[in-house]
Design an enzyme around this catalytic site. Structure first.
Site, PDB file in Angstrom:
ATOM      1  N   LYS A  97       0.776  -1.132  -0.071  1.00 32.49           N
ATOM      2  CA  LYS A  97      -0.188  -0.020  -0.171  1.00 32.49           C
ATOM      3  C   LYS A  97       0.794   1.200   0.037  1.00 32.49           C
ATOM      4  O   LYS A  97       0.398   2.410  -0.530  1.00 32.49           O
ATOM      5  CB  LYS A  97      -1.067  -0.039   1.254  1.00 32.49           C
ATOM      6  CG  LYS A  97      -2.026  -1.143   1.097  1.00 32.49           C
ATOM      7  CD  LYS A  97      -3.062  -0.685   0.038  1.00 32.49           C
ATOM      8  CE  LYS A  97      -4.292  -2.036   0.253  1.00 32.49           C
ATOM      9  NZ  LYS A  97      -5.306  -1.806  -0.888  1.00 32.49           N
ATOM     10  N   GLU A 119      -9.987   5.914   3.125  1.00 30.79           N
ATOM     11  CA  GLU A 119     -10.682   4.711   3.842  1.00 30.79           C
ATOM     12  C   GLU A 119      -9.578   3.547   4.240  1.00 30.79           C
ATOM     13  O   GLU A 119      -8.588   3.479   3.409  1.00 30.79           O
ATOM     14  CB  GLU A 119     -11.757   4.243   2.985  1.00 30.79           C
ATOM     15  CG  GLU A 119     -11.179   3.129   1.807  1.00 30.79           C
ATOM     16  CD  GLU A 119     -10.131   3.834   0.779  1.00 30.79           C
ATOM     17  OE1 GLU A 119     -10.273   5.104   0.641  1.00 30.79           O
ATOM     18  OE2 GLU A 119      -9.473   3.094   0.040  1.00 30.79           O
ATOM     19  N   SER A 386       1.782  -9.693  -0.610  1.00 28.97           N
ATOM     20  CA  SER A 386       1.435  -8.164  -0.542  1.00 28.97           C
ATOM     21  C   SER A 386       1.570  -7.510   0.847  1.00 28.97           C
ATOM     22  O   SER A 386       1.863  -6.566   0.640  1.00 28.97           O
ATOM     23  CB  SER A 386      -0.287  -7.863  -1.153  1.00 28.97           C
ATOM     24  OG  SER A 386      -1.169  -8.850  -0.263  1.00 28.97           O
TER      25      SER A 386
END
Lengths: 402, 265
Positions: A97, A119, A386
């Site tokens: 991210k 969010e 990830s």
């Protein structure tokens, strides 16, 4: 369903469309902001100074490039294809991210916005954004569903420590879907001063394209690394798909390489009935949620369905529009693995390799565990790992009775 | 039936259909019309109303919990049309329920029910080609939102494609009551008028979002054709017993125009 409101055929595609999917379905109030964002992003993308600043941060702050690691013991224990792990879990803040949060954070600053909202589901995007905002001196407000705040409590505390305000969302299912709705309401209200740092390859144009671009480095590195290590491309790239940002980042460079299978893994939850899973390609239908036209889990009346997954980051009723196109064209395959399979994969990877994957990423690991034994020993599987699983220790220890 | 604003200022009343029940919404709508509302917007409840504040979110949740479906809202429209032939009737919905119903079927059924127009909260003009074609086919008026943030070229496109009226959003934000009307609203309506005056007889402009009392309505009357009252009425319905709601709403609507009448004398 007929391709309603949409270009009659994919060949009429325009920016923001992926085949018939994507587009912009938002209240009029947001249109000026989306157009401004699109314009500024196009300029920044071509600006060498912007790219240099981002690359420097990705290298020195976030820790790129991430290693491509050959999981020897896992491979040997499964007795099939060679499994490589793309170690996005080693990035600063613990997941892929941060690539996008730094990119959009720099863009927000360039646009003169002082306030950033975002969010978060699992909290990984929230932590990455809170970190980027701290680094860049931006005010940061994170919306998070009450259910997710409880199951990802550690990340809530991290965000607060990083200076972000975390606002709980108590409407609807109290998960990622509702956090996005509430962030959109904030943005509609404060659109003149606020930058919405959306965390997945979702939402209205330009977000799906921009977020994908910020994660393209994953696939680009992966390709160079596997060519260097193996002298050839992998047989398959496997990634988990919530909104789909890590998957599209991993897949994108391989789309023209037709011999490479692209496999997205959705959350199978604990059942196949609507409400028990988040597998949009198995039970979803095309529709509009949060500004984009894509596959959506919904009832016969067009009401958005509740979803379930043990991993908050995959627990969402829609999927990025580019994945919808890759699904329909057959270029990528989408499967689902259950809560139980993901939890098993956490244990298997931890014991075999000493790596604790995030519950989201564990869905991709679970698919690799299923696939590898059915493949030949000279075949290669790359799993996009990830994120790391520290944030999930509460759930994992409860579910696996540690 | 074209939408007409007989009164000055016109009043558009938004109701979340099915809150607290479809029968109650019917009674409230009839009472509102008899109290002087020109147009009823029947809100189709949606699970994820991103443009709405807490009042309409709660109303939508209640309506959905009672199983209200788009087809029920169309049936309600039909009943209202039969009872009040000259009332303005608009179906107000997020896009996804209409998509799922099928745009073509929706247009057919809404027209057959006697609706005059449709407003899709999350549909902008650029994405509306097939929607516009379907509404035009059956003679339904597409009503688009215009926002204070919309640049002039967007207002021009909104004016070009809207029929019935244009819904000007008084401020950036979600639906809900507010203390005073932002200066944004008058400026927005003035900008819209540059494009609507050239349309046959001038396309009316209604102002909504945050209008909750007679003073707001009087302010709107100075620069727009109609005021839209939504959350204030939905909240009144929420606070009232089902059997008292029609009377309470009627009194509220009568009160909205009183000071204005005094002001213009």
């Amino acid at each position: 369903m007929a391709s309603i409101l949409l270009p009659a055929s994919p060949s009429q595609s325009r920016p923001g469309r992926f085949g018939v999917y994507g587009g912009r379905y938002v209240p009029e109030t947001l249109m000026a902001a989306l157009m401004e964002l699109e314009r500024e992003y196009e300029i920044a993308k071509r600006d060498a100074a912007f790219q240099a600043e981002l690359n420097a941060l990705l290298t020195d702050y976030a820790g790129r490039p991430t290693p491509l690691y050959f999981a020897r013991r896992l491979t040997e224990s499964l007795g099939g294809a060679k499994i490589y792990l793309k170690r996005e879990d080693l990035l600063h803040t613990g997941a892929h991210k941060i690539n996008n949060s730094l990119g959009q954070g720099l863009l927000a600053k360039r646009m003169g916005k002082k306030r950033v909202i975002a969010e978060t589901g699992a909290g990984q995007h929230g932590v990455a954004t809170a970190s980027a905002c701290a680094l860049l001196g931006l005010e940061c407000v994170i919306y998070m569903g009450d259910v997710d705040m409880e199951r990802q409590e550690l990340n809530v505390k991290r965000m607060r420590l990083l200076g972000a305000e975390v606002r709980g969302v108590s409407c609807g299912s109290k998960t990622l879907k509702d956090a996005i709705s509430e962030a959109m309401r904030d943005w509609v209200t404060n659109v003149r001063t606020t930058y919405y740092l959306l965390g997945s390859a979702l939402g209205a144009h330009p977000y799906p394209t921009m977020v994908r671009d910020f994660h393209r480095c994953i696939g680009r590195e992966m390709k160079a690394q596997i060519l260097k290590k193996e002298g050839r491309l992998p047989n398959a790239v496997v990634a988990c798909v919530g909104g789909g940002s890590n998957a599209i980042g991993a897949f994108y460079e391989f789309i023209p390489e037709r011999q490479v299978r692209l496999i997205g893994v959705e959350a199978g939850g604990h059942g196949t009935t609507l409400g028990e899973h988040a597998a949009r390609f198995q039970g979803g239908a095309p529709g509009v949620l949060h500004g984009t036209y894509s596959y959506v889990l919904q009832d016969d009346d067009g009401q958005i369905a509740l979803t379930h997954s043990v991993s908050a980051g995959l627990d969402y009723a829609s999927i990025g529009p580019e994945h919808a196109m890759l699904h329909d064209t057959g270029r990528a395959e989408y499967v689902s693995r259950t809560d139980e399979e993901a939890l098993d994969a956490v244990r298997v990877l931890a014991r075999a390799e000493g790596i604790l994957p995030a519950l989201e990423s564990a869905h991709a690991v679970a698919e690799a565990i299923r696939m590898a034994p059915r493949m030949a020993a000279n075949e290669i599987l790359v799993v996009n790992l990830s994120g790391r699983g520290d944030k999930d220790m509460g759930i994992i220890s409860r579910e696996l009775k540690l | 039936m074209p939408i007409r604003f007989e009164h000055k200022p016109g009043l558009v009343v938004y109701l979340t259909a099915g809150d607290p029940s479809l029968e109650a919404t019917r009674a409230i709508a009839l009472a509102a019309l008899d109290a002087g509302a020109d147009v009823i917007e029947l809100g189709v409840p949606f699970s994820d109303p991103v443009a709405d504040g807490p009042v309409i979110q709660r109303a939508s949740e209640r309506a959905l919990a009672r199983g209200t479906r788009l087809k029920d809202v169309l049936t309600l429209a039909k009943e209202l049309r039969a009872a009040r032939p000259s009332a303005g009737l608009v179906i107000f919905s997020y896009l996804n329920p209409m998509l799922r119903y099928g745009l073509s079927k929706f247009a057919d059924d809404a027209a057959a029910a006697g609706a005059d127009g449709v407003l899709a909260t999350d549909l902008i003009v650029e994405e509306a080609r097939e929607y516009l074609a379907e509404l035009a086919r059956v003679g339904l008026a597409p009503i688009f939102l215009a926002a204070p943030t919309s640049p002039d070229e967007r207002l021009e496109a909104i004016a070009k494609h809207s029929r019935g009226f244009i819904y000007a959003i008084s401020r950036t934000g979600i639906t809900g009551k507010q203390q005073s009307l932002a200066a944004d609203a008058a400026e927005l309506v003035a900008r819209i008028r540059r494009w609507t005056n050239s349309i046959d007889g001038g396309l009316p402009v209604a102002v909504g979002f945050g209008i909750s009392n007679a003073q707001h309505v009087a302010q709107v009357a100075e620069f727009a054709d109609a005021a839209v009252v939504g959350s204030a009425i939905v909240e009144l319905v929420e606070r009232s017993k089902a059997e008292d709601a029609p009377g309470a709403v009627a009194r509220f609507i009568e009160g909205l125009r009183l000071p204005h009448a005094a002001l213009t004398r």
